[in-house]
Write a protein that holds these residues in place. Structure first.
Motif, short mmCIF file in Angstrom:
data_model
loop_
_atom_site.label_atom_id
_atom_site.label_comp_id
_atom_site.label_asym_id
_atom_site.label_seq_id
_atom_site.Cartn_x
_atom_site.Cartn_y
_atom_site.Cartn_z
N ALA A 54 -9.50 30.19 75.03
CA ALA A 54 -9.87 28.90 74.97
C ALA A 54 -9.95 28.39 73.50
O ALA A 54 -9.67 27.55 73.06
CB ALA A 54 -11.19 28.65 75.43
N TRP A 55 -10.18 29.31 72.56
CA TRP A 55 -10.42 29.05 71.26
C TRP A 55 -8.86 28.93 70.45
O TRP A 55 -8.77 27.88 69.80
CB TRP A 55 -11.02 30.03 70.35
N ALA A 56 -8.08 29.67 70.81
CA ALA A 56 -6.49 29.59 70.49
C ALA A 56 -5.99 28.37 70.90
O ALA A 56 -5.34 27.56 70.15
CB ALA A 56 -5.74 30.70 70.79
N ILE A 57 -6.19 27.73 72.11
CA ILE A 57 -5.80 26.61 72.58
C ILE A 57 -6.46 25.33 72.25
O ILE A 57 -5.58 24.41 71.62
CB ILE A 57 -5.81 26.64 74.14
N GLY A 58 -7.64 25.40 72.18
CA GLY A 58 -8.63 24.38 71.33
C GLY A 58 -8.03 23.88 69.93
O GLY A 58 -7.89 23.02 69.51
N VAL A 59 -7.81 25.13 69.34
CA VAL A 59 -7.44 25.06 67.77
C VAL A 59 -6.18 24.34 67.71
O VAL A 59 -5.57 23.56 67.04
CB VAL A 59 -7.57 26.21 66.99
N MET A 72 -2.91 15.06 58.54
CA MET A 72 -2.89 16.14 57.28
C MET A 72 -4.08 16.86 57.51
O MET A 72 -4.27 18.15 57.42
CB MET A 72 -2.61 15.48 56.30
N LEU A 73 -5.37 16.14 57.63
CA LEU A 73 -6.66 16.74 57.77
C LEU A 73 -6.64 17.76 59.01
O LEU A 73 -7.33 18.73 58.90
CB LEU A 73 -7.81 15.73 57.78
N CYS A 74 -5.90 17.35 60.10
CA CYS A 74 -6.11 18.17 61.30
C CYS A 74 -5.27 19.41 61.07
O CYS A 74 -5.65 20.75 61.66
CB CYS A 74 -5.24 17.54 62.53
N TRP A 75 -4.18 19.36 60.34
CA TRP A 75 -3.46 20.42 60.08
C TRP A 75 -4.00 21.39 59.05
O TRP A 75 -3.89 22.55 59.16
CB TRP A 75 -2.03 19.93 59.29
N SER A 76 -4.73 20.91 58.32
CA SER A 76 -5.39 21.76 57.04
C SER A 76 -6.53 22.57 57.63
O SER A 76 -6.94 23.67 57.64
CB SER A 76 -5.99 20.89 56.02
N LEU A 77 -7.26 21.77 58.89
CA LEU A 77 -8.19 22.60 59.40
C LEU A 77 -7.63 23.64 60.46
O LEU A 77 -8.20 24.72 60.34
CB LEU A 77 -9.08 21.39 60.22
N TYR A 78 -6.61 23.14 60.96
CA TYR A 78 -5.75 24.34 61.81
C TYR A 78 -5.24 25.55 60.86
O TYR A 78 -5.57 26.62 61.56
CB TYR A 78 -4.57 23.68 62.39
N THR A 79 -4.80 25.15 59.72
CA THR A 79 -4.43 26.38 58.89
C THR A 79 -5.47 27.16 58.51
O THR A 79 -5.35 28.38 58.61
CB THR A 79 -3.93 25.65 57.49
N GLY A 107 -8.42 33.39 60.78
CA GLY A 107 -9.19 34.08 61.62
C GLY A 107 -8.72 34.54 62.99
O GLY A 107 -8.59 35.64 63.37
N ILE A 108 -7.80 33.46 63.44
CA ILE A 108 -7.14 33.72 64.92
C ILE A 108 -5.96 34.91 64.62
O ILE A 108 -5.68 35.78 65.46
CB ILE A 108 -6.61 32.56 65.53
N SER A 109 -5.56 34.87 63.48
CA SER A 109 -4.19 35.74 63.25
C SER A 109 -4.67 37.18 63.35
O SER A 109 -3.81 38.13 63.35
CB SER A 109 -3.40 35.30 61.98
N ARG A 110 -5.95 37.49 63.35
CA ARG A 110 -6.29 39.04 63.31
C ARG A 110 -6.32 39.43 64.63
O ARG A 110 -6.20 40.74 64.58
CB ARG A 110 -7.80 38.91 62.62
N TRP A 111 -6.46 38.62 65.72
CA TRP A 111 -6.33 39.21 66.87
C TRP A 111 -5.32 38.64 67.79
O TRP A 111 -5.10 39.02 68.99
CB TRP A 111 -7.65 39.15 67.82
N MET A 112 -4.50 37.76 67.25
CA MET A 112 -3.37 37.30 68.01
C MET A 112 -2.24 37.14 66.96
O MET A 112 -1.95 36.52 66.11
CB MET A 112 -3.65 35.81 68.45
N PRO A 113 -0.72 37.72 67.53
CA PRO A 113 0.25 37.63 67.03
C PRO A 113 0.75 36.12 66.60
O PRO A 113 0.70 35.25 67.60
CB PRO A 113 1.45 38.52 67.73
#
Length: 295
Positions: free
Chosen positions: A57-62, A152-159, A164-170
């Motif tokens: 849910a977190w990965a899809i929402g982000v 751009m703001l959405c992308w910066s927040l996503y980045t 954090g997400i990259s720690r548990w998802m390739p």
């Protein structure tokens, strides 16, 4: 190569918007990228990540906020502004991402970050106001520029959240999730937009615009992302981020090749933004080099 592909996507996308709606363009981009990334994961024998429902849910929402928000803001904005303005606004993304990190961690930005913020914003505002800074008092900005700034703001927040997400998802499967999430959101928007007809528009496009859509989907999205991952692995994130400053330069060169207007004010704004981003890093690099030499 990565920054060339990303920079070229702005004028190429602007050219494609002459025949298709922004939502149709984004649907093409997500569809092509999703197919390519899916085939890539199969070729590399990448398994589906074993995540909890909360993690999915977190990965899809982000992804919906970042990937969907970026593309919606970017390509709807390009309908009402030019490619050089869009590339210039997006050049602020690494700086805004670092500022989001400072706010989230409750740390005051460094002097270098503050210097970059002031100088880069000056360069961007110079272009967006056509040199008439009095427009700032009435917040008179082109609506397309506003949409790209929100993207751009959405992308910066996503980045920032992706770290954090990259720690548990390739990252490759995560990017595929992002493309599919974005495709789902845009498809829903198309469903409730009476003026958008993706199938009819796609059947009526010229060969040149069809080539634009393929370029954005295959090279501007999948190719650019895979090259970026490879570059970051070899150079490190800090050094790789320096190359992001070439995006508006390549956007201007490609726009010129397409016959799109490149004004002297836009070139000046690009030079100011690039200087604002590079000077603090060059000063820091020089200081570190002298320190090591003295030791």
């Amino acid at each position: 190569m990565c920054t060339f592909l990303w920079g070229a996507s702005f004028p190429v996308g602007k050219h494609a918007l002459s025949e298709v709606n922004a939502l149709t363009l984004v649907m093409w981009r997500f569809s092509i990228a999703s197919v390519c990334l899916y085939l890539y994961t199969k070729y590399k024998h990448m398994p589906i990540p074993n995540l909890t429902p909360k993690q999915w849910a977190w990965a899809i929402g982000v992804s919906i906020i970042g990937v969907g928000g970026l593309n919606l803001g970017l390509f709807t904005g390009l309908e009402q502004t030019n490619a050089n303005n869009g590339a210039l606004i997006m050049a602020l993304s690494p700086l805004v991402t670092s500022l989001i990190g400072s706010i989230a961690q409750r740390q005051f930005p460094t002097k270098g970050a503050l210097f970059s913020l002031v100088v880069c914003l000056s360069g961007v505002l110079l272009v967006l106001t056509d040199g008439a800074f009095a427009k700032l008092l009435g917040f008179e900005f082109n609506h397309g520029d506003q949409m790209i700034f929100l993207g751009m703001l959405c992308w910066s927040l996503y980045t920032y959240l992706t770290q954090g997400i990259s720690r548990w998802m390739p990252m490759i499967p995560y990017t595929l999730v992002g493309m599919l999430s974005g495709l789902g959101v845009i498809s829903l928007m198309v469903l409730f937009s009476a003026e958008v007809h993706p199938l009819q528009e796609s059947l009526a496009i010229s060969r040149s615009v069809f080539g634009d859509l393929i370029f954005i989907g295959v090279f501007g999205t999948v190719g650019g992302y895979l090259l970026w991952i490879s570059g970051v692995k070899q150079l490190g994130a800090a050094n790789a981020s320096l190359f992001f400053n070439f995006v508006p330069v390549f956007a201007a060169l490609t726009a010129f090749a397409y016959g799109q207007q490149v004004t002297a004010l836009q070139l000046l704004g690009m030079a100011i933004v690039i200087a604002g981003l590079l000077i603090p890093r060059l000063v820091k690099w020089q200081y570190q080099r002298l320190t090591v030499h003295n030791v």
